[in-house]
Structure formats: structure tokens, C-alpha cells
Design a protein around this motif. Structure first.
Motif, PDB file in Angstrom:
ATOM      1  N   GLN A  29       0.806  -1.214   0.000  1.00 33.86           N
ATOM      2  CA  GLN A  29       0.000   0.000   0.000  1.00 33.86           C
ATOM      3  C   GLN A  29       0.846   1.273   0.000  1.00 33.86           C
ATOM      4  OE1 GLN A  29      -2.733  -0.488   3.276  1.00 33.86           O
ATOM      5  NE2 GLN A  29      -4.101  -1.722   2.017  1.00 33.86           N
ATOM      6  N   ILE A  30       2.068   1.181  -0.481  1.00 34.06           N
ATOM      7  CA  ILE A  30       2.933   2.353  -0.641  1.00 34.06           C
ATOM      8  C   ILE A  30       3.264   2.473  -2.124  1.00 34.06           C
ATOM      9  CG2 ILE A  30       5.186   3.358  -0.123  1.00 34.06           C
ATOM     10  CD1 ILE A  30       5.073   1.894   2.558  1.00 34.06           C
ATOM     11  N   GLU A  31       2.989   3.649  -2.687  1.00 29.38           N
ATOM     12  CA  GLU A  31       3.274   3.891  -4.099  1.00 29.38           C
ATOM     13  C   GLU A  31       4.761   4.214  -4.242  1.00 29.38           C
ATOM     14  OE1 GLU A  31       2.245   7.667  -6.348  1.00 29.38           O
ATOM     15  OE2 GLU A  31       0.698   6.281  -7.033  1.00 29.38           O
ATOM     16  N   VAL A  32       5.435   3.516  -5.165  1.00 29.45           N
ATOM     17  CA  VAL A  32       6.866   3.712  -5.394  1.00 29.45           C
ATOM     18  C   VAL A  32       7.067   4.216  -6.821  1.00 29.45           C
ATOM     19  CG1 VAL A  32       9.138   2.618  -5.416  1.00 29.45           C
ATOM     20  CG2 VAL A  32       7.392   1.804  -3.836  1.00 29.45           C
ATOM     21  N   VAL A  33       7.832   5.309  -6.952  1.00 28.98           N
ATOM     22  CA  VAL A  33       8.195   5.857  -8.258  1.00 28.98           C
ATOM     23  C   VAL A  33       9.701   5.776  -8.354  1.00 28.98           C
ATOM     24  CG1 VAL A  33       8.154   7.886  -9.751  1.00 28.98           C
ATOM     25  CG2 VAL A  33       6.222   7.428  -8.233  1.00 28.98           C
ATOM     26  N   GLU A  34      10.194   5.225  -9.468  1.00 29.11           N
ATOM     27  CA  GLU A  34      11.631   4.999  -9.635  1.00 29.11           C
ATOM     28  C   GLU A  34      12.051   5.393 -11.048  1.00 29.11           C
ATOM     29  OE1 GLU A  34      14.136   1.174  -8.597  1.00 29.11           O
ATOM     30  OE2 GLU A  34      12.960   0.854 -10.410  1.00 29.11           O
ATOM     31  N   CYS A  35      13.235   5.985 -11.168  1.00 30.06           N
ATOM     32  CA  CYS A  35      13.805   6.303 -12.471  1.00 30.06           C
ATOM     33  C   CYS A  35      14.730   5.169 -12.881  1.00 30.06           C
ATOM     34  CB  CYS A  35      14.576   7.614 -12.410  1.00 30.06           C
ATOM     35  SG  CYS A  35      15.344   8.055 -13.987  1.00 30.06           S
ATOM     36  N   VAL A  36      14.601   4.702 -14.119  1.00 26.93           N
ATOM     37  CA  VAL A  36      15.454   3.617 -14.606  1.00 26.93           C
ATOM     38  C   VAL A  36      16.803   4.131 -15.117  1.00 26.93           C
ATOM     39  CG1 VAL A  36      13.516   2.111 -15.154  1.00 26.93           C
ATOM     40  CG2 VAL A  36      14.395   3.634 -16.913  1.00 26.93           C
ATOM     41  N   GLU A  37      16.964   5.463 -15.205  1.00 27.72           N
ATOM     42  CA  GLU A  37      18.204   6.047 -15.706  1.00 27.72           C
ATOM     43  C   GLU A  37      19.155   6.491 -14.591  1.00 27.72           C
ATOM     44  OE1 GLU A  37      19.112   6.174 -18.908  1.00 27.72           O
ATOM     45  OE2 GLU A  37      17.240   5.250 -19.539  1.00 27.72           O
ATOM     46  N   VAL A  41      14.369   7.606  -6.397  1.00 23.71           N
ATOM     47  CA  VAL A  41      13.272   6.775  -5.898  1.00 23.71           C
ATOM     48  C   VAL A  41      12.430   7.640  -4.969  1.00 23.71           C
ATOM     49  CG1 VAL A  41      12.612   4.761  -4.534  1.00 23.71           C
ATOM     50  CG2 VAL A  41      14.617   4.647  -5.987  1.00 23.71           C
ATOM     51  N   GLU A  42      11.126   7.572  -5.136  1.00 21.69           N
ATOM     52  CA  GLU A  42      10.205   8.303  -4.261  1.00 21.69           C
ATOM     53  C   GLU A  42       9.136   7.338  -3.781  1.00 21.69           C
ATOM     54  OE1 GLU A  42       6.997  11.960  -4.509  1.00 21.69           O
ATOM     55  OE2 GLU A  42       8.406  11.676  -6.141  1.00 21.69           O
ATOM     56  N   GLN A  43       8.813   7.406  -2.500  1.00 25.91           N
ATOM     57  CA  GLN A  43       7.770   6.562  -1.944  1.00 25.91           C
ATOM     58  C   GLN A  43       6.714   7.457  -1.307  1.00 25.91           C
ATOM     59  OE1 GLN A  43       9.703   3.894   0.780  1.00 25.91           O
ATOM     60  NE2 GLN A  43      10.408   2.570  -0.861  1.00 25.91           N
ATOM     61  N   LYS A  44       5.445   7.100  -1.552  1.00 25.02           N
ATOM     62  CA  LYS A  44       4.339   7.875  -0.993  1.00 25.02           C
ATOM     63  C   LYS A  44       3.380   6.939  -0.280  1.00 25.02           C
ATOM     64  CE  LYS A  44       4.205  11.471  -4.521  1.00 25.02           C
ATOM     65  NZ  LYS A  44       3.337  12.136  -5.509  1.00 25.02           N
ATOM     66  N   THR A  45       3.049   7.303   0.937  1.00 23.45           N
ATOM     67  CA  THR A  45       2.030   6.566   1.667  1.00 23.45           C
ATOM     68  C   THR A  45       0.667   7.060   1.221  1.00 23.45           C
ATOM     69  OG1 THR A  45       2.028   8.154   3.472  1.00 23.45           O
ATOM     70  CG2 THR A  45       3.530   6.280   3.680  1.00 23.45           C
ATOM     71  N   PRO A  46      -0.391   6.308   1.456  1.00 20.26           N
ATOM     72  CA  PRO A  46      -1.724   6.757   1.033  1.00 20.26           C
ATOM     73  C   PRO A  46      -2.090   8.150   1.538  1.00 20.26           C
ATOM     74  CG  PRO A  46      -1.815   4.472   1.670  1.00 20.26           C
ATOM     75  CD  PRO A  46      -0.436   4.979   2.015  1.00 20.26           C
ATOM     76  N   GLN A  47      -1.745   8.499   2.770  1.00 23.42           N
ATOM     77  CA  GLN A  47      -2.051   9.821   3.306  1.00 23.42           C
ATOM     78  C   GLN A  47      -1.287  10.900   2.530  1.00 23.42           C
ATOM     79  OE1 GLN A  47      -0.743  10.541   7.306  1.00 23.42           O
ATOM     80  NE2 GLN A  47      -2.277  12.107   7.650  1.00 23.42           N
ATOM     81  N   ALA A  48      -0.022  10.650   2.211  1.00 25.54           N
ATOM     82  CA  ALA A  48       0.783  11.607   1.466  1.00 25.54           C
ATOM     83  C   ALA A  48       0.249  11.774   0.052  1.00 25.54           C
ATOM     84  CB  ALA A  48       2.239  11.169   1.433  1.00 25.54           C
TER      85      ALA A  48
END
Length: 66
Positions: A29-37, A41-48
Motif C-alpha cells: 500500500q505504498i506507491e513507489v516511483v523509480e527512475c530507470v536512468e 526513488v520516491e515513496q508515498k504513503t496513502p495519506q501523502a
């Protein structure tokens, strides 16, 4: 079960500025955004997620390939 990672079309990495290099998925339940280059890395909890700028913008739709 394998997690589906999706690329974010047209998005630029805030660190290296490369287009179409960001991918997103959800882990525990944590959204993870990552760059392949680069190492971004950024992680967001549902509240955030709810309190982010995107929460005030109008959402047209979310692309979910099957």
C-alpha cells in the motif's frame, strides 16, 4: 505474486531530467516511483498521496494495462 511496474508516459525525472524513464508500482500500500536512468526513488504513503498537489487536480483517468 509478481508486481506490475508501469512506466509513466511523458513524465520527466526530477533528478536527471530524462523523459519517459519513470516507472510506478505499489508495495504494501505504498506507491513507489523509480527512475530507470538514475538513482531517483520516491515513496508515498496513502495519506501523502491524498495531500499531494495531484489530489487537488482533476483526474482524467489512470491507464491500467491488463
Amino acid at each position: 505474486m509478481k508486481t506490475k511496474k508501469r512506466f509513466i508516459a511523458g513524465a520527466k525525472c526530477p533528478m536527471c531530467k530524462q523523459s519517459d524513464s519513470l516507472r510506478v508500482w505499489e508495495e504494501n500500500q505504498i506507491e513507489v516511483v523509480e527512475c530507470v536512468e538514475c538513482d531517483y526513488v520516491e515513496q508515498k504513503t496513502p495519506q501523502a498521496i491524498e495531500q499531494s498537489v495531484h489530489g487537488t487536480e482533476q483526474l482524467i483517468g489512470i491507464f491500467k494495462p491488463e
